[in-house]
Motif scaffolding. Structure first.
Motif, PDB file in Angstrom:
ATOM      1  N   LYS A 156       0.828  -1.204   0.000  1.00 35.34           N
ATOM      2  CA  LYS A 156       0.000   0.000   0.000  1.00 35.34           C
ATOM      3  C   LYS A 156       0.866   1.259   0.000  1.00 35.34           C
ATOM      4  CE  LYS A 156      -4.187  -1.770   2.161  1.00 35.34           C
ATOM      5  NZ  LYS A 156      -5.070  -1.674   3.342  1.00 35.34           N
ATOM      6  N   ILE A 203       2.273   1.740  -3.498  1.00 34.82           N
ATOM      7  CA  ILE A 203       1.230   2.236  -4.409  1.00 34.82           C
ATOM      8  C   ILE A 203       0.981   3.718  -4.154  1.00 34.82           C
ATOM      9  CG2 ILE A 203      -1.232   2.071  -4.974  1.00 34.82           C
ATOM     10  CD1 ILE A 203       0.402  -0.155  -6.175  1.00 34.82           C
ATOM     11  N   ALA A 204       0.916   4.115  -2.879  1.00 34.71           N
ATOM     12  CA  ALA A 204       0.668   5.522  -2.544  1.00 34.71           C
ATOM     13  C   ALA A 204       1.810   6.405  -3.039  1.00 34.71           C
ATOM     14  CB  ALA A 204       0.487   5.682  -1.041  1.00 34.71           C
ATOM     15  N   GLU A 205       3.055   5.939  -2.886  1.00 35.82           N
ATOM     16  CA  GLU A 205       4.202   6.714  -3.362  1.00 35.82           C
ATOM     17  C   GLU A 205       4.172   6.826  -4.880  1.00 35.82           C
ATOM     18  OE1 GLU A 205       7.626   4.780  -1.802  1.00 35.82           O
ATOM     19  OE2 GLU A 205       7.350   5.603   0.204  1.00 35.82           O
ATOM     20  N   ASP A 206       3.807   5.753  -5.553  1.00 36.41           N
ATOM     21  CA  ASP A 206       3.743   5.752  -7.014  1.00 36.41           C
ATOM     22  C   ASP A 206       2.674   6.728  -7.504  1.00 36.41           C
ATOM     23  OD1 ASP A 206       4.489   4.894  -9.592  1.00 36.41           O
ATOM     24  OD2 ASP A 206       2.741   3.562  -9.656  1.00 36.41           O
ATOM     25  N   GLU A 207       1.534   6.762  -6.836  1.00 34.84           N
ATOM     26  CA  GLU A 207       0.466   7.673  -7.235  1.00 34.84           C
ATOM     27  C   GLU A 207       0.866   9.129  -7.041  1.00 34.84           C
ATOM     28  OE1 GLU A 207      -3.053   6.596  -5.168  1.00 34.84           O
ATOM     29  OE2 GLU A 207      -3.393   4.814  -6.385  1.00 34.84           O
ATOM     30  N   THR A 208       1.586   9.444  -5.972  1.00 37.39           N
ATOM     31  CA  THR A 208       1.995  10.834  -5.750  1.00 37.39           C
ATOM     32  C   THR A 208       3.042  11.249  -6.778  1.00 37.39           C
ATOM     33  OG1 THR A 208       3.641  10.151  -4.110  1.00 37.39           O
ATOM     34  CG2 THR A 208       1.467  10.809  -3.294  1.00 37.39           C
ATOM     35  N   ASP A 209       3.886  10.316  -7.206  1.00 35.45           N
ATOM     36  CA  ASP A 209       4.885  10.634  -8.225  1.00 35.45           C
ATOM     37  C   ASP A 209       4.226  10.912  -9.568  1.00 35.45           C
ATOM     38  OD1 ASP A 209       6.874  10.299  -6.377  1.00 35.45           O
ATOM     39  OD2 ASP A 209       7.440   8.292  -7.054  1.00 35.45           O
ATOM     40  N   THR A 210       3.242  10.147  -9.936  1.00 31.58           N
ATOM     41  CA  THR A 210       2.625  10.311 -11.244  1.00 31.58           C
ATOM     42  C   THR A 210       1.677  11.498 -11.296  1.00 31.58           C
ATOM     43  OG1 THR A 210       0.874   8.752 -10.665  1.00 31.58           O
ATOM     44  CG2 THR A 210       2.789   7.874 -11.827  1.00 31.58           C
ATOM     45  N   ARG A 211       1.143  11.923 -10.179  1.00 37.33           N
ATOM     46  CA  ARG A 211       0.215  13.048 -10.162  1.00 37.33           C
ATOM     47  C   ARG A 211       0.921  14.388 -10.340  1.00 37.33           C
ATOM     48  NH1 ARG A 211      -3.645  11.413  -5.114  1.00 37.33           N
ATOM     49  NH2 ARG A 211      -4.560   9.584  -6.090  1.00 37.33           N
TER      50      ARG A 211
END
Length: 71
Positions: A40, A43-51
């Protein structure tokens, strides 16, 4: 005959306890919980990078000549 009775489940529980032991099951569940938390977090780190990255088709990006601090 299609469903298991309480005796079936008790026999399965006894076999699982014999195979894994009483102390091993909580240890396994703790490891599973740590794995889920790590997943989790990733996934959260990946989402903040892509946003944070925005791409526009009408702009071209040229590399800057400034040094980038990699810390």
């Amino acid at each position: 005959m299609g469903s298991f009775s309480i005796w079936h489940w008790l026999i399965v529980l006894v076999i699982v306890l014999l195979v894994f032991g009483r102390g091993k099951i909580p240890e396994l569940m703790g490891d599973v919980a740590k794995g889920i938390k790590s997943f989790k977090k990733g996934i959260a780190e990946d989402e903040t990078d892509t946003r944070t990255v925005e791409h526009r088709a009408d702009e071209t990006v040229a590399p800057s000549k400034e040094k980038v601090d990699k810390s």
